[in-house]
Design a protein around this motif. Structure first.
Motif, PDB file in Angstrom:
ATOM      1  N   ALA A 137      50.643  25.114  62.816  1.00  0.00           N
ATOM      2  CA  ALA A 137      50.106  24.354  61.999  1.00  0.00           C
ATOM      3  C   ALA A 137      50.352  24.182  60.596  1.00  0.00           C
ATOM      4  O   ALA A 137      50.703  23.489  59.917  1.00  0.00           O
ATOM      5  CB  ALA A 137      48.502  24.264  62.085  1.00  0.00           C
ATOM      6  N   HIS A 177      50.855  16.222  57.430  1.00  0.00           N
ATOM      7  CA  HIS A 177      50.957  17.479  57.860  1.00  0.00           C
ATOM      8  C   HIS A 177      50.108  18.328  56.944  1.00  0.00           C
ATOM      9  O   HIS A 177      50.295  18.057  55.503  1.00  0.00           O
ATOM     10  CB  HIS A 177      52.355  17.782  57.744  1.00  0.00           C
ATOM     11  N   PRO A 178      49.235  19.261  57.312  1.00  0.00           N
ATOM     12  CA  PRO A 178      48.813  19.449  58.792  1.00  0.00           C
ATOM     13  C   PRO A 178      47.533  18.964  59.049  1.00  0.00           C
ATOM     14  O   PRO A 178      47.019  19.200  60.311  1.00  0.00           O
ATOM     15  CB  PRO A 178      48.435  21.016  58.732  1.00  0.00           C
ATOM     16  N   THR A 182      45.032  22.193  64.496  1.00  0.00           N
ATOM     17  CA  THR A 182      45.447  22.121  63.199  1.00  0.00           C
ATOM     18  C   THR A 182      44.654  22.516  62.264  1.00  0.00           C
ATOM     19  O   THR A 182      43.419  22.781  62.726  1.00  0.00           O
ATOM     20  CB  THR A 182      46.138  20.638  63.162  1.00  0.00           C
TER      21      THR A 182
END
Ligand code: ZN
Lengths: 306, 571, 289
Positions: free
Chosen positions: B101, B391-392, B319
């Protein structure tokens, strides 16, 4: 054993230790003491779902209270010490602090183990609270809109006794209710240190632990003592002629208090007409350390005459 | 310098009107040149027959560097010893790193390159700690990069907005972008970080609420910063993480945000970029009844030319969420009750980091998954949409191939939906949407649109002569291959590009890193009225002595502190 | 039982990871195949044959396989990871993570054990004749709450380090020597018995399970409350004579179903203060105040 033609089963009530406390609430008159006491012990029937078990024990005449005002004794029971403390704080702050003219005192001064409750509730004073020595106790004085609220700094905590009980098996509902009402009245009148936490002191839906059908339920109806299941349930324990059963659950500060309360309850119930049998509930004696036999209970109150 | 000739590839290059033709592409000195200019004696010839040739991918919103990413790594040691604790070595290189992650700094650049991405924008960096961000970006190989600077809760800006001194806001932004070598203006839940840092707000603010302790509303901040971006001709429009993120019913706030700045159009016709819009498109009044507000938002965005967004698409896996939206992380921590890190950046912003797992059986998570895709599919013009997972926050960027498959293949979506919470699917419009992205739309959303938003479409996002030689070659042939049927092949092809060429060098071959190079760091150098600039600088200097723990001179990041700075000066 | 003996060919100067050398992987293979199993020496990939002198025989079934590590073994880590049957004996010291995620079988360490011995263990038996370092039977850093050891038994004849049984969710740990601080931290289920002393704060943040300490405990976290004095305790069906002070907690994490802390009365005179709380309520106290 048979008394007055009513069978008293040779059995015992199984009781457990439970953390308990006793608080003395005083007020301007009995009316406000009672209102505050009722409020503070509300929703306190059974630990199965209630946040605590609680009830009013007794009224206290002015000459016996520290501040010479009429008072009422309440008891609160919980499984663990922190939960009890949480409950006492919640009940005293929401029900006693708010009730007109009341003060709260420790109901068991000689006990060494104390919970610090007063100083927590006194924080309501938002910095204006102060600690004083008064009535021979350490009190917190909280300024409130009415005037001043006073609460004792510490309140005793003990291992009380919960789960004392008496089953009254009657010919019909009216007879059963009459007997149960008399029993509760007698407990309040003759016994110190015991409460009957349920509505009016009486349970009409006694329960057994667990369930035969729904694994997640903690308690379900005590089918053995349901009169309508006499023909249906194979293990029914309802004798012939019984149409209604009431249970009186008794919690107390000591085993002696609970025993006495059970004896008084039986004695009072026997005085009522239409009673078929008196018995008690237990789990075979495996779970609770205290076994209170009905015969012993009767013996304990031999000298009480009414 | 290396010369390359990419022969016989199937090229999609919408900016140059190549919608799928076999065209040869020449590369010389890091730039694209006409094929005839390549000297075949020295050139390496890549046979791309049967392969798809597109510009290198550009990520407009990703959190890859800076203090909160580091905190995310510290907070998630368990992310770094998955797969038995082994180091995840990337084939073909000696350096290694761990993490899924929140990967280690080095591996981020390599992982992007392996997918064919060649430019990334760090989405949010607090000005005070941007030196840290640059240190990490300098260690991120291959890709070009830039920094979006968090400016919405900055005390100077709030004060200038209170004084209604727009020209001072402009001067301050001009100064701080250059002082921190940053590229664009980022707003995160405008004003909320300030309110939260003061301890007066425990939840995010709405667009029209007054920020406690000031007379400013988030809307004022939006308008002031949008004006500044327009006046200073900053290439990237304001990059907004809108108010009320994550809270059911917030699509109204998003619409209000768009409407507040829709008229403030920059020199290239753009007014606002909405980051990870999925998190801001919730309808309903609680998480139990939350539904998709994608239709309403898509309807509005379809009517406006200057509004773009990235998806913030959810993928189902554990994540870490990390954002400067500190109040939202505070709320999220009380939902997850596991770990939480919160930070307060003096006078500037705040942040929070909370691990989160998106799960297929959870109603809310499935609604979130659906919203991202619905928005991408309901907005007609794919050049307004950018693929992102934030992200993430909603999943790692390594899952982009999967998201592309979901967009390009209804079957891929249907197969995923078989595993999802049925009650949630019933309340989504997604199962009824038939649209599938074409290969050209794939290029639009991952290459052209982000390059245009960032404002680098002159040299990124296309393969015309003069562009940077950032090229991705995937082992699929759109003439014979139908992604809607065999989407797994697509996922694999994008996951491991056949070739990635960055700055004229082959860096990835058959999914393996073959060369390590370092990209440039873009930053914006603007000009403003020197008289006002002087005034503002005096103000900044005096307040630095009073408020900051570091001095004015130490605050400024010099050009020589960066490995490869590249200034963009608006004309 | 077939025995396979592994002797390091040279002194290891960097950690060697042998997570594949378990009976489940070896049984049923030929000796040649066994020699080719990969191990790591530092960041270098090696085969078992390159690093170890291998002798002995290979069994048909994992349950009949015995593996013995001899000579200098202290840098060998992850011995017996995820093993489900058979027996591994380490004749020297074991490195970190011995018995990590173990699912069954027996692991015997004749010397000392490194940290994270039996971490996340599910089943099986570990015996250490020397000392063990910290985090015995716990979880790894950063993982979910209560994801430590969930079953099986660890016996340490020497001392143990700190935070043993952290995030434990089942099984039992017996330490015959002393233990460091915070045994049973964040414990949810299972049993820990320390026959020696404990450096302090047993069971902090525990929400269930039981910790028995026969020696001296320096201090108990204030979030535990005193319940009773017990005559005896029970550890894995065995009766342990007392008396013990019983504390319940940790109130900070769970007030409804607390964990149990049983602390020897004999060796902890400084806890005598609590005894006043076990008084019987006298009947005259109940009479109205
Ligand atoms: Zn973001």
């Amino acid at each position: 054993m048979k008394v007055n033609g009513v069978e008293i089963e040779e059995t015992f009530a199984e009781a457990f230790p439970m953390y308990a406390t006793r608080v003395l609430i005083t007020a301007k008159d009995y009316k406000w003491a009672e209102i505050a006491g009722l409020e503070a012990t509300g929703f306190g029937s059974s630990i199965i779902m209630s946040p605590a078990e609680s009830g009013i024990e007794k009224f206290v005449p002015p000459e016996k209270t520290p501040d010479k005002r009429p008072g009422v004794l309440i008891q609160v029971f919980q499984k663990s010490y922190p939960e009890l403390r949480q409950q006492v704080i919640a009940r005293l702050s929401q029900c006693i602090l708010t009730a007109p003219t009341t003060r709260a005192f420790d109901g068991l001064p000689p006990v060494k183990r104390k919970m610090r409750i007063g100083n927590v509730i006194a924080m309501f004073g938002d910095g204006y609270q102060r600690k004083v020595k008064m009535f021979g106790r350490t009190m917190w004085v909280v300024p409130v809109m009415e005037g001043e609220f006073m609460i004792e700094e510490t309140i005793a905590v003990i291992k009380g006794v919960a789960g004392g009980n008496v089953f009254i098996l009657a010919e019909n509902m009216d007879a059963g209710l009459e007997a149960a009402t008399r029993a509760v009245k007698a407990i309040h009148k003759y016994v110190t240190g015991a409460i009957t936490p349920f509505p009016g002191g009486i349970v009409r839906s006694g329960s057994k632990p667990g369930s035969m059908r729904y694994p997640k339920l903690i308690a379900t109806t005590n089918h053995k003592y349901c009169p309508t299941l006499r023909e249906v349930a194979p293990d029914s324990e309802i004798p012939e002629g019984v149409k209604s059963v009431y249970e009186i659950v008794i919690n107390g500060l000591t085993v002696k208090a609970v025993t006495k309360a059970m004896g008084v309850a039986i004695k009072a119930a026997l005085k009522a007409p239409g009673i078929v049998k008196i018995t008690a509930g237990n789990f075979g004696g495996k779970l609770g350390p205290y076994k209170i036999y009905l015969t012993e209970a009767l013996k304990a109150v031999e000298d009480i005459v009414f | 310098m290396t010369q390359l000739l990419i022969k016989n590839g199937f090229v999609i290059d919408p900016l140059n009107n190549i919608h799928g033709e076999v065209v040869d592409i020449g590369v010389k000195d890091g730039k694209i040149v006409p094929p005839d200019d390549v000297d075949l004696r020295y050139a390496k010839v890549i046979d791309a027959s049967g392969k798809l040739v597109v510009p290198g991918g550009v990520d407009v919103h990703t959190h890859v560097a800076g203090p909160k990413v580091s905190v995310g790594r510290l907070l998630m040691p368990n992310d770094h010893y998955k797969k038995g604790g082994r180091v995840v070595a990337i084939p073909g290189i000696k350096r290694s790193g761990t993490g899924i992650a929140v990967p280690s700094v080095t591996t981020i650049g390599y992982k992007y390159a392996r997918m064919g991405w060649t430019m990334v924008m760090e989405a949010a960096s607090p000005p005070l700690y941007t030196r840290h961000t640059h240190h990490e970006l300098d260690d991120t190989p291959i890709v070009d990069k830039g920094v979006n600077l968090l400016l919405d809760s900055n005390w100077f800006i709030l004060e200038y907005i209170e004084q209604k001194a727009q020209e001072r806001v402009n001067a301050f932004i001009a100064w701080i972008l250059e002082a921190t070598k940053s590229y664009a203006v980022k707003l995160v839940d405008p004003g909320s970080a300030e309110a939260w840092s003061l301890g007066v707000a425990t939840k995010p603010l709405d667009v029209d609420e007054v920020i406690p302790g000031t007379s400013v509303t988030p809307k004022d901040i939006l308008v002031a910063l949008a004006n500044a971006v327009r006046d200073l001709k900053i290439p990237h429009p304001i990059h907004v993480h809108a108010n009320m993120l994550g809270i059911p019913g917030n699509y109204v706030s998003t619409i209000n945000t768009i409407k507040a700045v829709a008229d403030i159009v920059n020199q290239r016709g753009l007014s606002i970029h909405l980051a990870h819009i999925q998190f801001n498109a919730y309808k309903g009044d609680s998480y139990a009844t939350m539904t998709s507000g994608a239709e309403e938002l898509a309807k509005l965005i379809n009517t406006l030319t200057g509004v773009t967004f990235d998806m913030g698409q959810v993928v189902f896996m554990p994540t870490v969420t990390m954002t400067a939206d500190a109040p939202w992380e505070y709320v999220l921590y009380h939902i997850t009750k596991w770990k939480w890190a919160a930070g307060d950046v003096e006078n500037e912003t705040a942040s929070g980091v909370v691990p989160y797992t998106f799960r297929r059986h959870i109603y809310t998570n499935v609604i979130q998954w659906g919203i991202g895709l619905e928005l991408a599919l309901l907005v007609k013009d794919a050049s307004k949409v950018v693929i992102s997972t934030d992200h993430p926050n909603a999943g790692p960027f390594t899952r982009y191939p999967q998201i592309i498959a979901w967009l390009m293949s209804k079957k891929a979506r249907e197969n995923e939906m078989k595993k999802l919470n049925k009650r949630a699917l019933k309340r989504l419009a997604l199962p009824a949407i038939d649209r599938e992205y074409t290969f050209e739309e794939f290029v639009l959303t991952t290459r052209v649109a982000p390059a245009k938003i960032i404002g680098v479409e002159k040299f990124k996002g296309h393969l015309g002569v003069g562009a940077d030689a950032d090229i991705a070659i995937y082992d699929i042939d759109p003439r014979t291959y139908d992604p809607s049927r065999d989407y797994k092949k697509l996922v694999k092809a994008i996951k491991y590009a056949a070739y990635t060429i960055k700055g004229g060098e082959i860096v990835v071959k058959d999914g393996k890193i073959v060369k390590t190079i370092y990209g440039r760091t873009f930053y914006t150098k603007t000009r403003t009225d020197p008289k006002i600039m002087h005034e503002v600088l005096e103000d900044i200097k005096s307040k630095f002595n009073e408020w900051y723990t570091i001095t004015f001179n130490n605050y400024t990041i010099l050009e020589q502190e960066l490995h490869k700075p590249y200034a963009i000066t608006p004309v | 039982m077939a025995t396979l003996i592994l002797k390091p060919k040279h002194e290891f100067t960097v950690p060697v990871e042998v997570e594949k050398i378990i009976p489940d992987n070896i049984a049923g293979k030929s000796l040649d195949e066994v020699l080719k199993i990969r191990v790591y020496e530092g960041n270098r990939r090696r085969t078992l044959g390159e690093l170890f002198e291998v002798s002995g025989e290979v069994a048909e079934k994992p349950a009949e396989q015995e593996i013995i590590f001899q000579r200098n073994t202290c840098r060998i880590r992850r011995i017996g990871e995820e093993m489900s049957a058979g027996k591994i004996i380490i004749e020297g010291d074991a490195g970190p993570l011995a018995g990590f995620k173990m699912k069954g079988g027996t692991l015997i360490i004749k010397g000392n054990a490194g940290p994270w011995l039996g971490a996340k263990m599910k089943k099986g038996f570990i015996e250490v004749f020397g000392d063990a370092e910290g985090f015995v039977g716990s979880k790894l850093r950063g993982e979910e709450l209560y994801s430590g050891m969930s079953g099986g038994m660890i016996v340490i004849h020497g001392n143990a380090g700190r935070e043993i049984g952290a995030h434990m969710a089942g099984g039992a740990i017996l330490v015959e020597g002393n233990a460091g601080i915070l045994p049973g931290m964040h414990m949810a289920k299972g049993e820990i018995m320390i026959k020696g002393n404990c450096a302090g704060w047993p069971g902090t943040h525990m929400i269930g399970g039981k910790i028995i300490i026969l020696g001296k405990v320096e201090s108990i976290a204030p979030s535990f409350y005193f319940e009773a004095v017990k005559k005896k305790a029970k550890f894995v069906k065995e009766k342990i004579p007392g008396p013990f002070y019983l504390f319940l907690g940790d109130v900070l994490d769970n007030i409804a179903i607390p964990g149990k802390l049983l602390i020897s009365v004999k060796n902890n005179p400084h806890l005598k203060y609590y005894e006043q709380f076990v008084e019987e309520v006298k009947d005259e106290w109940v009479e109205i105040v």
